[in-house]
Design an enzyme around this catalytic site. Structure first.
Site, short mmCIF file in Angstrom:
data_model
loop_
_atom_site.label_atom_id
_atom_site.label_comp_id
_atom_site.label_asym_id
_atom_site.label_seq_id
_atom_site.Cartn_x
_atom_site.Cartn_y
_atom_site.Cartn_z
N SER A 266 55.66 24.27 35.26
CA SER A 266 54.96 25.44 35.80
C SER A 266 55.13 25.62 37.30
O SER A 266 54.94 26.72 37.81
CB SER A 266 53.46 25.36 35.48
OG SER A 266 53.27 25.44 34.10
N CYS B 138 67.14 24.96 25.37
CA CYS B 138 66.05 24.18 25.94
C CYS B 138 66.19 23.97 27.45
O CYS B 138 65.21 23.67 28.12
CB CYS B 138 65.89 22.86 25.21
SG CYS B 138 67.39 21.88 25.13
N ASN C 13 50.24 28.02 20.50
CA ASN C 13 48.92 27.47 20.20
C ASN C 13 48.97 25.95 20.02
O ASN C 13 48.42 25.39 19.08
CB ASN C 13 48.31 28.15 18.97
CG ASN C 13 46.81 27.92 18.89
OD1 ASN C 13 46.15 27.75 19.90
ND2 ASN C 13 46.28 27.90 17.67
N TYR D 293 56.91 25.11 30.15
CA TYR D 293 56.37 24.35 29.03
C TYR D 293 54.96 24.86 28.70
O TYR D 293 54.60 25.01 27.53
CB TYR D 293 56.27 22.86 29.38
CG TYR D 293 57.59 22.16 29.53
CD1 TYR D 293 58.27 21.67 28.42
CD2 TYR D 293 58.16 21.98 30.78
CE1 TYR D 293 59.48 21.02 28.55
CE2 TYR D 293 59.38 21.32 30.93
CZ TYR D 293 60.03 20.85 29.81
OH TYR D 293 61.24 20.21 29.94
#
Length: 110
Positions: A54, A48, A26, A18
């Protein structure tokens, strides 16, 4: 649309975070990525299920069957895992090619 365009480039057998999607698009708030993917009307075209946190784990709100379904889809595509809950990012993280990242960043500025 930015999020969908970027995620559509992630190949089978790879994942993206993500955070990386937000960085390239941005978008300051990473949660926006999750909100957008939750509204994805075409999960076959916009994969998706290939977007994870992370740390290699799954977000709790995968909209198309929950995290077990997301996990099974990734297993079926050949994504490597450290354990049932964590993707092996060293092996399965999509390293966005430099030229693709630049292209996406430029079109996202428009």
């Amino acid at each position: 649309e930015k999020v969908y365009k970027l995620v559509s480039f992630v190949p089978k057998g790879k994942v993206i975070t993500y955070k990386k999607v937000a960085e390239i698009a941005n978008i300051k708030d990473v949660r926006v990525i999750g909100f957008a993917l939750n509204k994805n009307k075409n999960p076959k075209k916009i994969p998706c299920h290939r977007v994870i946190k992370s740390d290699g784990t799954f977000a709790t709100g995968y909209a198309y069957g929950g995290k077990r379904t997301q996990q099974q889809k990734l297993i079926n595509e050949g994504v490597k895992f450290l354990n049932p809950e964590t993707v092996n990012l060293k092996q399965s993280l999509f390293k966005v090619p430099f030229n693709l990242e630049i292209y996406l960043r430029v079109i996202f500025l428009r």
